[in-house]
Design a protein around this motif. Structure first.
Motif, short mmCIF file in Angstrom:
data_model
loop_
_atom_site.label_atom_id
_atom_site.label_comp_id
_atom_site.label_asym_id
_atom_site.label_seq_id
_atom_site.Cartn_x
_atom_site.Cartn_y
_atom_site.Cartn_z
N TRP A 130 0.83 -1.21 0.00
CA TRP A 130 0.00 0.00 0.00
C TRP A 130 0.86 1.26 0.00
O TRP A 130 0.51 2.25 -0.63
CB TRP A 130 -0.98 0.00 1.17
N HIS A 147 -4.43 -3.22 -2.06
CA HIS A 147 -4.12 -3.94 -0.82
C HIS A 147 -5.25 -4.90 -0.45
O HIS A 147 -4.99 -6.06 -0.12
CB HIS A 147 -3.89 -2.94 0.32
N ILE A 148 -6.47 -4.43 -0.52
CA ILE A 148 -7.61 -5.29 -0.18
C ILE A 148 -7.70 -6.45 -1.16
O ILE A 148 -7.91 -7.59 -0.75
CB ILE A 148 -8.92 -4.47 -0.14
N VAL A 153 -5.62 -8.96 1.24
CA VAL A 153 -6.71 -9.44 2.09
C VAL A 153 -7.53 -10.54 1.41
O VAL A 153 -7.70 -11.63 1.95
CB VAL A 153 -7.62 -8.26 2.51
N LEU A 154 -8.02 -10.28 0.20
CA LEU A 154 -8.90 -11.24 -0.45
C LEU A 154 -8.16 -12.41 -1.11
O LEU A 154 -8.53 -13.57 -0.92
CB LEU A 154 -9.78 -10.52 -1.48
N ALA A 156 -5.48 1.38 -1.45
CA ALA A 156 -6.40 0.59 -0.61
C ALA A 156 -7.05 -0.54 -1.41
O ALA A 156 -7.14 -1.68 -0.93
CB ALA A 156 -7.47 1.51 -0.02
N VAL A 157 -7.48 -0.24 -2.63
CA VAL A 157 -8.11 -1.27 -3.47
C VAL A 157 -7.12 -2.40 -3.77
O VAL A 157 -7.45 -3.59 -3.66
CB VAL A 157 -8.68 -0.65 -4.76
#
Length: 176
Positions: free
Chosen positions: A130, A164-165, A169-170, A161-162
């Motif tokens: 990020w 990173h997520i 994360v996903l 953020a997009v």
């Protein structure tokens, strides 16, 4: 004969005449060669990615194996190359289609963009995703002239953020 008729007649010959500032002449054949070269390089790159996906080992994977995303990228590049052929290389050219000659400022922007992107790729696994994404997008936004604080903070923040997520994360991609 009006000045516009003279301009149209001059462009219909396929040569852009130099103006009072001494701009360089560009013939339609040189422009067509440049566009054909770009399409050819893109097509070769896409095919190289597709061939390179065959070297990725498969180890009992599910539906989306390790070859899926590189193959999708390769087919996307090949598809866009075909689209470039149909939109840029094959149609007849008019005087409005000829690009302006590259300026020193444009060349500098191009070189700086490649430098920023190479630094991003080099530091990708060294610095958190990020953070390096935020800094890279902010530098590119600055480079291309956006000066408002909202654009310099919010836009890179949303992109970072997009990504990173999505990836951390996903998809749980091990970055770093």
């Amino acid at each position: 004969m009006t000045p516009q008729d003279t301009l149209d007649q001059r462009h219909s010959t396929g040569v852009i005449e130099s103006d009072d500032s001494g701009a360089v002449r560009h013939s339609a054949s040189k422009i067509r060669i440049r566009e054909s070269l770009a399409v050819t390089l893109a097509l070769v790159g896409g095919i190289a990615v597709l061939i390179g996906t065959n070297n990725i080992p498969l180890r009992g994977t599910g539906e989306l194996g390790p070859r899926f995303w590189p193959a999708l990228l390769g087919w996307g590049i090949v598809g866009l190359s075909v689209l470039l052929v149909t939109t840029n290389v094959l149609p007849a050219r008019t005087s409005q289609d000829t690009p302006s000659p590259m300026t020193r400022y444009g060349a500098t922007q191009l070189i700086l963009t490649f430098g920023v992107l190479l630094a991003y790729l080099s530091l990708f696994n060294v610095i958190t995703l990020w953070l390096i994404t935020f800094v890279t997008v902010a530098l590119l936004v600055l480079l291309y002239g956006f000066r408002g604080w909202k654009v310099l903070i919010l836009f890179p923040g949303i992109i970072a953020a997009v990504l990173h997520i999505l990836f951390v994360v996903l998809l749980r991609v091990p970055l770093g």
